[in-house]
Design a protein around this motif. Structure first.
Motif, short mmCIF file in Angstrom:
data_model
loop_
_atom_site.label_atom_id
_atom_site.label_comp_id
_atom_site.label_asym_id
_atom_site.label_seq_id
_atom_site.Cartn_x
_atom_site.Cartn_y
_atom_site.Cartn_z
N SER A 120 4.38 7.10 -4.63
CA SER A 120 5.65 8.49 -4.60
C SER A 120 6.74 8.35 -3.79
N VAL A 174 -1.49 13.88 7.12
CA VAL A 174 -0.69 13.07 8.63
C VAL A 174 0.34 12.76 7.36
N MET A 228 -2.41 10.57 -7.40
CA MET A 228 -2.82 9.59 -7.28
C MET A 228 -3.74 9.38 -8.73
N CYS A 271 -8.21 0.99 -6.53
CA CYS A 271 -6.88 0.04 -6.30
C CYS A 271 -7.83 -1.37 -5.34
N LEU A 280 -1.89 11.43 1.97
CA LEU A 280 -2.38 12.44 0.89
C LEU A 280 -1.71 12.75 -0.14
N ASN A 281 -1.52 11.78 -1.40
CA ASN A 281 -1.27 12.13 -2.47
C ASN A 281 -2.05 12.42 -4.11
N ILE A 303 7.86 3.43 -5.44
CA ILE A 303 6.27 2.07 -5.04
C ILE A 303 5.88 2.99 -4.87
N HIS A 311 3.87 5.57 -12.83
CA HIS A 311 2.68 6.24 -12.64
C HIS A 311 3.63 7.02 -11.74
N TYR A 323 -2.15 5.10 0.15
CA TYR A 323 -1.50 3.31 0.06
C TYR A 323 -1.41 2.67 1.43
N SER A 324 -0.73 3.73 2.91
CA SER A 324 -0.93 3.09 3.66
C SER A 324 -2.26 2.17 4.26
N LYS A 377 -4.76 1.96 -17.50
CA LYS A 377 -3.73 0.64 -18.48
C LYS A 377 -4.60 0.78 -19.85
N GLY A 422 1.72 2.57 -15.62
CA GLY A 422 2.04 2.25 -13.61
C GLY A 422 2.40 0.59 -13.26
N1 MGD Z 1 -1.59 6.38 -14.01
C1 MGD Z 1 -1.62 4.99 -13.09
N2 MGD Z 1 -2.16 6.24 -11.92
C2 MGD Z 1 -2.24 5.10 -10.24
C3 MGD Z 1 -1.83 4.06 -10.64
C4 MGD Z 1 -1.57 3.62 -12.04
O1 MGD Z 1 -1.38 2.14 -11.92
N3 MGD Z 1 -1.60 4.34 -13.81
N4 MGD Z 1 -1.55 2.97 -9.54
C5 MGD Z 1 -2.84 3.71 -8.29
C6 MGD Z 1 -2.48 2.99 -7.17
S1 MGD Z 1 -3.27 1.11 -7.81
C7 MGD Z 1 -2.23 3.13 -5.99
S2 MGD Z 1 -2.84 1.91 -5.11
C8 MGD Z 1 -2.93 4.83 -5.80
C9 MGD Z 1 -0.86 4.84 -5.25
O2 MGD Z 1 -1.49 5.98 -4.32
P1 MGD Z 1 -0.98 6.76 -2.67
O3 MGD Z 1 -1.57 7.31 -1.57
O4 MGD Z 1 -0.59 7.66 -4.66
O5 MGD Z 1 0.11 6.24 -2.70
P2 MGD Z 1 2.03 6.65 -1.77
O6 MGD Z 1 1.89 7.77 -2.94
O7 MGD Z 1 2.42 5.26 -1.36
O8 MGD Z 1 1.69 6.97 -0.36
C10 MGD Z 1 1.21 7.80 -0.40
C11 MGD Z 1 1.07 9.22 0.82
O9 MGD Z 1 1.30 7.98 2.10
C12 MGD Z 1 2.53 8.50 2.78
N5 MGD Z 1 2.94 7.42 3.68
C13 MGD Z 1 3.71 6.50 3.69
N6 MGD Z 1 3.62 5.58 4.91
C14 MGD Z 1 3.14 6.49 5.94
C15 MGD Z 1 2.23 6.29 6.65
O10 MGD Z 1 2.74 4.88 7.40
N7 MGD Z 1 0.90 7.13 6.95
C16 MGD Z 1 0.91 8.42 6.74
N8 MGD Z 1 0.08 8.68 7.06
N9 MGD Z 1 1.68 8.44 5.35
C17 MGD Z 1 2.24 7.27 4.53
C18 MGD Z 1 3.78 8.62 1.76
O11 MGD Z 1 4.41 8.85 2.10
C19 MGD Z 1 2.72 9.35 0.24
O12 MGD Z 1 3.56 10.64 0.49
O13 MGD Z 1 -1.88 5.58 -7.45
C20 MGD Z 1 -2.61 5.08 -8.19
N10 MGD Z 1 -2.45 5.45 -9.54
#
Ligand code: MGD
Ligand code: MGD
Ligand code: SF4
Ligand code: MO
Length: 722
Positions: free
Chosen positions: A617, A444, A424, A160, A420-421, A615, A680, A133-134, A706, A608
């Motif tokens: 994870s 990272v 997601m 997204c 990486l999560n 926000i 989520h 997400y970053s 959704k 979600g």
């Molecule tokens: N069921 C369901 N699933 C969904 C959604 C939903 O609506 N329903 N929404 C989706 C959407 S729109 C999105 S955007 C995704 C979320 O997207 P994800 O990528 O899962 O989002 P986060 O958990 O915010 O961030 C992932 C990781 O980035 C790390 N991180 C934070 N800041 C930094 C940084 O500055 N540098 C680095 N290297 N890492 C960092 C965090 O600690 C975390 O471990 O989920 C999706 N999944």
């Protein structure tokens, strides 16, 4: 005049008063816990190198001194015990969770050694570069990937926001534009909840409301906007497309569309008109669940208020198995009513830097594409989602687990990920197991996450308080932040990690070789801005005389579509063998499309919808935000709860055909009867375990988060002991 008695130093310290006596300094930084349209200015009160208090920066025009619950918890975020403090190398088997510390040099050398070997053995495309997400590091990561030779730069944008841009581009060749809230007479808020998802935008909406702006809200849930809306179209989840076609039906039948625009600037209107004829208000009522009179009223209000603007959410309208076509249908209304690139309508302002459109012209797009696509192998997903790869400047990460498993059309062997999560992804367990099949994973992150635990190498990133970055705001404010505190432990800025890697794996990229600030200067060159000058203003400053682009740019240049016009029938989709009309299809799993499944799983599941304190994870682990909802909860209407013998707070099982999770019932009118909603990403109750990994839109590959089907059952004593 009597002198104020001086306060004893202890009181000053207790009050966290900055000054020489207390040794407390106020340092300007930004919060980057949520999305890049926010990133509120923060005043960090620092004593002895430690942040002891945070406040919103008053002079930052974006947040004007405010912070949300997440930003207010910044200290719990930046000093959390889960922060990774040193580079870590896996010991033993993948997933054992055992690591040993390793030096930065050894870690970066190891990546270089592995990546150079992989390039020789399997080609650079076998290495995936990924950003979660970053977004702040993305320009540099994308360039690194391509300079190394890999086309496989992928991000969280694979599920997204980007699909909304793609859908609009199929119609207009460009994005749908920014709603000009301050100048509009009517705002349609379509599948968005800015009160929770984009808090710092809300003031503008409320100010406009006070001067009489009308609001039409479209969405299945009650949100804070609902209280301010003139009309709330409470659709059944997944039926936005049908509603949009129904509104178009009324607008065309009643002659309320912009005839001049349609005649001169659109392609395929007759086919579209013939198609929307099928969506009379009565038919649309049957599909969406909204009364035909309300549909007609909303269509008239939107079409007859001049100008009118549409704000669409970042993803709720495209998190569907028919997401792209649904979103095409609703953004088509902007052109139909003559509000495209119109003052007070949807105004087209290209993004300036990291997704923020503010009129400043930069070379970001040029910077990131250091090697043209034609010189690289096809991207992940290009064979299955050709329209995505044609329109989006990255690979499709939803296809990643499938390609890892199949090795087709070529093997994927390694990944360098920033945040990486696996939760997601729809079918998050499938994704986790796929990742484990890779030869080499580098993650990272700030925190030791469940995904980082399966990596070979885990590198500690620092937070926005500990690094320097360029931040643009829509209000034309600009900041180059300086670290407010030293990085925690040995953590480093993502940018520094990327530039150190560039030296090792992309030595021919001479621009990257000049370093981070030189690259930002290169990007900013058209704006005549330089990092060294921006730095002189610690809290940033507001740029003067930014020349905003004119309205109705198409009048000079036409639309950048194959026909040169706005396309009601898409030439790109036609060529790709897809339906060129913005055709409505039921969600693959819905009471109407799969009644057999609905017998066992009668409730519509939507997942979600954003909550203000969470926000993804990121903030579950913070005591202040977690305290606002300590356990995972599913929103269920009191009527559905009653028929199932469920009371508020009961533990229930939420299940789909794919599995079940254990959550607490939250009885609420936010959801209508027949619909349940859950946030989520809860680690202990991950909704994405219940969604199939291939429950995807066939054009964008976005998951149908959704709208699907589920059941909720009370966990009885016997089950509770399980
Ligand atoms: N069921 C369901 N699933 C969904 C959604 C939903 O609506 N329903 N929404 C989706 C959407 S729109 C999105 S955007 C995704 C979320 O997207 P994800 O990528 O899962 O989002 P986060 O958990 O915010 O961030 C992932 C990781 O980035 C790390 N991180 C934070 N800041 C930094 C940084 O500055 N540098 C680095 N290297 N890492 C960092 C965090 O600690 C975390 O471990 O989920 C999706 N999944
Ligand atoms: N606090 C907080 N803020 C966030 C995030 C977060 O996790 N927490 N995530 C950020 C990210 S990555 C994103 S993508 C954005 C998302 O933020 P938004 O775009 O605002 O989306 P949501 O909050 O998921 O959903 C908004 C509304 O969409 C409606 N909706 C749901 N399904 C449908 C549908 O089928 N059709 C229509 N028309 N409407 C529907 C619901 O009524 C819901 O209230 O938020 C960003 N901001
Ligand atoms: S809205 Fe909240 S989380 Fe987002 S940047 Fe502002 S303070 Fe941080
Ligand atoms: Mo998102």
């Amino acid at each position: 005049m009597a002198m104020e008695p001086e306060l004893p130093i202890n009181s000053l310290l207790k009050g966290k008063i900055p000054g020489e006596g207390t040794g407390i300094e106020v340092k300007k930084t930004i919060c980057s816990i949520c999305n890049p349209l926010s990133h509120c200015g923060i005043d960090a009160y620092v004593k002895d190198g430690v942040v002891i208090k945070v406040e919103g920066t008053k002079e930052n025009p974006h947040n004007a001194g405010t912070l949300c619950s997440k930003g207010a918890s910044s200290r719990q975020y930046i000093y959390h015990q889960d922060r990774i403090r040193t580079p870590l190398l896996k010991k033993g088997d993948r997933g054992s969770g055992e690591f040993e510390p390793i030096s930065w040099d050894d870690a970066l050398d190891l990546i270089a050694e592995r990546f150079i070997k992989l390039k020789e053995e399997s080609g650079p495309e076998s290495v995936v570069f990924f950003a979660g997400y970053s977004k702040w590091m993305r320009p540099f990561l994308k360039r690194l990937a391509h300079s190394y030779g890999s086309p496989n730069y992928t991000t969280e944008s694979s599920l997204c926001h980007l699909a909304t841009v793609l859908a609009a581009r199929l119609n207009y060749g460009s994005p749908a534009g920014v709603p000009e809230i301050s100048k509009t007479g009517c705002l349609v808020v379509w599948g968005a909840n800015p009160f929770y998802s984009n808090t710092s935008k809300v003031r503008e909406i409320l100010d406009a409301r006070e001067r009489g702006m009308k609001i039409i809200e479209v969405g299945p849930l009650l949100t804070p906007i609902t209280a301010h809306a003139d009309i709330h179209l409470r659709i059944r989840p997944g039926t936005s497309g049908a509603l949009a076609l129904g509104m178009a039906h009324v607008i065309i039948e009643e002659g309320l569309y912009d005839k001049d625009f349609v005649e001169n600037w659109t392609h395929g209107f007759e086919e579209y008109r013939a198609y929307v004829k099928e969506f009379s208000p009565a038919v649309t009522e049957g599909i969406t669940g909204i009364s035909s009179s309300l549909i007609t009223k909303a269509a008239r209000l939107y079409a007859t208020t001049k100008p009118a603007a549409m704000m669409t959410g970042a993803s709720p309208t495209v998190h569907h198995t028919n997401g792209i076509q649904n979103h095409r249908a609703l953004t088509a209304l902007i052109g139909l009513t003559g509000n495209y690139d119109q003052e007070g309508g949807n105004y087209l302002v290209p993004p300036s830097y990291v997704s923020v459109p503010n009129g400043v012209v930069t070379r970001e797009a040029e910077f990131v594409q250091s090697r043209p696509w034609q010189e690289m192998p096809p991207r992940i997903g290009q064979d299955v989602y050709p329209v995505w790869c044609k329109m989006a400047p990255e690979g499709q990460a939803m296809h990643l687990p499938f390609q890892i498993r199949s090795g087709k059309p070529y093997p994927i062997r390694a990944m360098l990920a920033f945040g990486l999560n696996h939760r997601m992804w729809a079918g998050s367990d499938f994704m986790l197991e796929s990742l484990k099949m890779l030869d080499f994973i580098v993650d990272v992150d700030l925190f030791m996450t469940d995904t980082a635990r399966i990596a070979d190498l885990v590198l500690p990133a620092c937070s926005s308080f500990e690094r320097s970055e360029l931040k643009f705001y829509q209000e034309q404010h600009v900041i180059w932040t300086s670290p407010a505190i030293k990085p925690l432990g040995e953590s480093r800025s993502d940018a520094d990690i990327i530039f150190d890697l560039a030296k090792r794996i992309a030595p021919d990229d001479s621009l990257m070789g000049q370093g981070y600030e030189a690259c930002v200067d290169w990007i900013l060159e058209p704006a005549k801005l330089k990092v060294k000058d921006i730095k002189k203003h610690p809290g940033g400053y507001t740029l003067k005389d930014v020349k905003m682009p004119p309205y109705r740019k198409y009048k000079k240049k036409g639309f950048p579509t194959p026909s040169g016009k706005m396309e009601f029938i898409s030439s790109v989709l036609e060529e790709a063998g897809q339906d060129p009309l913005p055709r409505f299809k039921e969600p693959v799993l819905s009471p109407r499309s799969s009644p057999e499944v609905a017998k066992e799983y009668p409730l519509i599941l939507t997942s979600g919808a954003r909550l203000p304190m969470f926000i993804h994870s990121r903030t579950f682990r913070l005591p202040w935000t977690k305290g606002l909802r300590p356990d995972p909860m599913v929103d269920i209407n009191a009527k559905d709860a009653e028929t199932r013998g469920i009371s508020s707070g009961d533990w229930v099982s939420l299940s789909t055909k794919r599995g079940a999770i254990r959550v607490r019932a939250h009885l609420t009118e936010i959801v209508s009867p027949g619909v349940v909603n859950i946030y989520h990403g809860y680690p202990q109750a991950d909704i994405n375990l219940l969604i199939e990994p291939d429950y995807l839109d066939p054009i964008s590959a976005y998951p149908g988060f959704k709208a699907l089907l589920c059941e909720v059952k009370l966990i009885t004593e016997g089950m509770r002991r399980m």
